[in-house]
Write a protein that holds these residues in place. Structure first.
Motif, PDB file in Angstrom:
ATOM      1  N   GLN A 115      43.996   9.499 -13.883  1.00 19.49           N
ATOM      2  CA  GLN A 115      45.293  10.181 -13.716  1.00 19.49           C
ATOM      3  C   GLN A 115      45.349  11.458 -14.552  1.00 19.49           C
ATOM      4  O   GLN A 115      45.862  12.481 -14.112  1.00 19.49           O
ATOM      5  CB  GLN A 115      46.423   9.250 -14.166  1.00 19.49           C
ATOM      6  N   ILE A 116      44.813  11.366 -15.761  1.00 24.31           N
ATOM      7  CA  ILE A 116      44.820  12.537 -16.656  1.00 24.31           C
ATOM      8  C   ILE A 116      43.996  13.675 -16.042  1.00 24.31           C
ATOM      9  O   ILE A 116      44.412  14.833 -16.047  1.00 24.31           O
ATOM     10  CB  ILE A 116      44.278  12.152 -18.057  1.00 24.31           C
ATOM     11  N   ASP A 117      42.845  13.315 -15.482  1.00 25.47           N
ATOM     12  CA  ASP A 117      41.997  14.337 -14.855  1.00 25.47           C
ATOM     13  C   ASP A 117      42.696  14.976 -13.660  1.00 25.47           C
ATOM     14  O   ASP A 117      42.557  16.170 -13.406  1.00 25.47           O
ATOM     15  CB  ASP A 117      40.676  13.716 -14.393  1.00 25.47           C
TER      16      ASP A 117
ATOM     17  N   ARG B  34      40.142   7.478  -5.694  1.00 25.66           N
ATOM     18  CA  ARG B  34      38.815   8.051  -5.514  1.00 25.66           C
ATOM     19  C   ARG B  34      38.718   8.743  -4.145  1.00 25.66           C
ATOM     20  O   ARG B  34      38.305   9.902  -4.053  1.00 25.66           O
ATOM     21  CB  ARG B  34      37.789   6.930  -5.623  1.00 25.66           C
ATOM     22  N   ASP B  35      39.101   8.036  -3.092  1.00 29.66           N
ATOM     23  CA  ASP B  35      38.973   8.594  -1.745  1.00 29.66           C
ATOM     24  C   ASP B  35      39.787   9.876  -1.591  1.00 29.66           C
ATOM     25  O   ASP B  35      39.322  10.863  -1.039  1.00 29.66           O
ATOM     26  CB  ASP B  35      39.421   7.569  -0.698  1.00 29.66           C
TER      27      ASP B  35
ATOM     28  N   ALA C  26      36.810   6.871 -11.595  1.00 35.39           N
ATOM     29  CA  ALA C  26      37.125   5.815 -10.626  1.00 35.39           C
ATOM     30  C   ALA C  26      35.861   5.064 -10.223  1.00 35.39           C
ATOM     31  O   ALA C  26      35.858   3.833 -10.113  1.00 35.39           O
ATOM     32  CB  ALA C  26      37.802   6.419  -9.399  1.00 35.39           C
ATOM     33  N   ASP C  27      34.789   5.823 -10.035  1.00 34.16           N
ATOM     34  CA  ASP C  27      33.514   5.202  -9.670  1.00 34.16           C
ATOM     35  C   ASP C  27      33.060   4.190 -10.708  1.00 34.16           C
ATOM     36  O   ASP C  27      32.501   3.159 -10.386  1.00 34.16           O
ATOM     37  CB  ASP C  27      32.422   6.278  -9.528  1.00 34.16           C
ATOM     38  N   GLN C  28      33.291   4.545 -11.957  1.00 34.57           N
ATOM     39  CA  GLN C  28      32.821   3.671 -13.042  1.00 34.57           C
ATOM     40  C   GLN C  28      33.788   2.532 -13.307  1.00 34.57           C
ATOM     41  O   GLN C  28      33.586   1.754 -14.240  1.00 34.57           O
ATOM     42  CB  GLN C  28      32.631   4.485 -14.317  1.00 34.57           C
TER      43      GLN C  28
ATOM     44  N   SER D  76      36.187  16.151 -10.226  1.00 34.90           N
ATOM     45  CA  SER D  76      34.960  15.353 -10.247  1.00 34.90           C
ATOM     46  C   SER D  76      35.007  14.329 -11.370  1.00 34.90           C
ATOM     47  O   SER D  76      34.504  13.206 -11.220  1.00 34.90           O
ATOM     48  CB  SER D  76      33.730  16.246 -10.425  1.00 34.90           C
ATOM     49  N   ASP D  77      35.602  14.705 -12.504  1.00 39.47           N
ATOM     50  CA  ASP D  77      35.756  13.754 -13.607  1.00 39.47           C
ATOM     51  C   ASP D  77      36.593  12.563 -13.162  1.00 39.47           C
ATOM     52  O   ASP D  77      36.288  11.412 -13.496  1.00 39.47           O
ATOM     53  CB  ASP D  77      36.436  14.425 -14.811  1.00 39.47           C
TER      54      ASP D  77
END
Ligand SMILES: Nc1nc2c(c(=O)[nH]1)N(C=O)[C@@H](CNc1ccc(C(=O)N[C@@H](CCC(=O)O)C(=O)O)cc1)CN2
Ligand SMILES: Nc1nc2c(ncn2[C@@H]2O[C@H](COP(=O)(O)OP(=O)(O)OP(=O)(O)O)[C@@H](O)[C@H]2O)c(=O)[nH]1
Ligand SMILES: [Mg+2]
Length: 460
Positions: free
Chosen positions: A426-428, A196-197, A416-418, A410-411
């Motif tokens: 990884q796919i995104d 995420r970071d 990751a946020d969720q 962003s996806d």
């Protein structure tokens, strides 16, 4: 090497000039030229990157058809990374065409538009964004647009894209390591946070380069600038002053301009497409009515509005309505006819202007125009355009892809946020990597490549 054919084209503008160049590229470029060249030496024996004087002779008839200077450049250090020969002929259409015809008889075919640059791309000398910048360079209308394009030819945007893609690969690698060797029980959580970071850091850089897009677009296409105001305030006079030409009709009859008049002007390096419009008012005149409608449309599409107010007269309801009409569009309020006594309430104008710049001019006395030009420039480029080596993005295709990449990363951030499993994110991230690859031409289809290059000029 990717390409087998030897190609040729006239690489200078069509028309009369001092010199015209026929450029050849490909494995047989030198031999083909040699068959037509009569000079002190044969071209296949001269050192690379040298130029030679001689005659161009029709091998069929033995007749001399041109006197020429011929450059020989052997691969790989050439524009296309193939053998390149440039025949510098006398200017004028006939001679250069005759030379080209002879060249095309030597097992050489006519190049498609952009094919030289396409070969530079296919042979790995430049990437796709650099090739597109070569085209922008040709079309650049101003010094600044030129600087941006040169920067891209030299690879400022490419380098940024490569860095971003590398960062994405690094994220993927780090995630793999964590998944394969979980040192902690909470490996999944730690990995999610890392992903995420780092993704947020990438998105920040994408946002930054996207923020240059507006300036880039203006430099490429010109700033669409609508001159609006009540009838007779001096709109057409302003157009004429800014373009230094009596283009639009000026009379003291309100309602003079009926149709839209457009012209390009360069103000402090910013290309403006100036649009003089019919004075906006309620009217029963059929022709004027259409003109007023067109003014409203021009206003809607404008990047910048120059709103003229008559300094000599009180504000009218019509003036006030114009302020509403411009809405959020950047605008400069111009008080014209300051050579006459003041009739307008400055307080009222300032209130309506709501922080926008107000410039006083007299077109009759030619006063205030440099100040107006200064305001226009400062409104769009507060810090100048080319003070740094920053990557600018101006190409519509690049902007669209960057936006798409932003949404993909962003996806990943959202996943990751969720707390979704890391392989979703990884796919995104892989998808973001692919999308960015399309900018530099790494992950792009052949048909798109063909389409892009076909828009080039012949001989480029
Ligand atoms: N006569 C002529 N003038 C021209 C061109 C041309 O093709 N012919 N160009 C056409 O647009 C531009 C120059 N662009 C060029 C870009 C790269 C290379 C080139 O040979 N690059 C090699 C080696 C460079 C070097 O010697 O260091 C390379 O990058 O490997 C040549 C021209 C403008 N002027
Ligand atoms: N005194 C004075 N007259 C000006 C000035 N600028 C323009 N005018 C005059 O104002 C009149 C109208 O000028 P235009 O430029 O045709 O005005 P416009 O806004 O294009 O008018 P429409 O096309 O009818 O909407 C002309 O007679 C100009 O000479 C100025 O600074 N001072
Ligand atoms: Mg007018």
């Amino acid at each position: 090497m990717y390409c087998e054919d030897t190609i040729a084209a006239i690489s200078t503008p069509v028309g009369e000039g001092a010199i015209s160049i026929v450029r050849l590229s490909g494995p047989e470029a030198i031999q083909a030229a040699d068959r037509l060249f009569a000079g002190k030496r044969t071209l296949s024996e001269v050192p690379s990157h040298t130029m030679h004087y001689g005659r161009i002779v029709d091998p069929g008839t033995g007749r001399t058809i041109e006197e020429a200077m011929v450059s020989v450049m052997k691969k790989p250090k050439t524009f296309t990374r193939e053998d390149v020969v440039e025949i510098n002929c006398h200017g004028g259409l006939t001679s250069v065409n005759r030379v080209l015809e002879l060249v095309l008889d030597q097992n050489v075919r006519l190049a498609e538009p952009g094919e030289f640059t396409k070969r530079a791309f296919l042979n790995g000398r430049i990437d796709l964004s650099q090739a597109e910048a070569v085209m922008d360079l040709i079309r650049a209308k101003t010094d600044q647009a030129m600087d941006v394009a040169i920067g891209q030819v030299e690879g400022t945007l490419s380098r940024l894209i490569h860095q971003l893609r590398q960062q994405l690969l690094d994220i993927l690698a780090a995630v793999e390591v964590n998944i394969d060797y979980p040192e902690y029980d909470d490996a999944e959580v730690v990995t999610g946070r890392l992903l995420r970071d780092r993704s947020i850091a990438v998105r920040k850089q994408v946002d930054h380069v996207l923020s240059t897009a507006r300036q880039g677009k203006i430099l490429r296409e010109g700033l669409s600038t609508a001159i609006i105001g009540r009838p007779n305030v001096g709109k057409s006079s302003l157009l004429n002053h800014l373009i230094h030409e009596n283009r639009a009709i000026v009379t003291d009859v309100p309602g003079t301009t009926r149709d839209i008049i457009e012209d390009y002007v360069n103000i402090h390096g910013i290309p403006l497409k100036l649009i003089d419009t019919a004075g906006i008012r309620e009217t029963e005149d059929t022709v004027e009515k259409i003109g007023v409608e067109r003014s409203r449309t021009a206003l809607k599409k404008a990047d910048l509005v120059l709103l003229l107010i008559n300094y000599h007269e009180e504000l009218t309801e019509g003036d006030r309505q114009l302020f509403t009409l411009i809405g959020e569009t950047p605008a400069i309020i111009i008080l014209n006819k300051t050579d006459l006594s003041g009739g307008v309430s400055i307080d009222a104008v300032e209130k309506l202007a709501a922080g926008r710049q107000i410039v006083r001019i007299s077109l009759l006395n030619e006063q205030g125009i440099p100040e107006l030009e200064e305001s226009i420039a400062s409104l769009f480029f507060k810090n100048g355009v080319t003070q740094n080596e920053e990557a600018y993005v101006s190409n519509t295709r690049h902007i669209a892809l960057l936006k798409k990449a932003r949404s993909a990363i962003s996806d990943a951030i959202e996943a990751a946020d969720q707390g979704l499993p890391v392989d979703m994110a990884q796919i995104d991230i892989k998808r973001t990597w692919d999308i960015l690859g399309e900018i530099v031409g790494d992950t792009v289809s052949d048909s798109l490549i063909n389409e892009l290059f076909s828009k080039f000029c012949l001989g480029k």
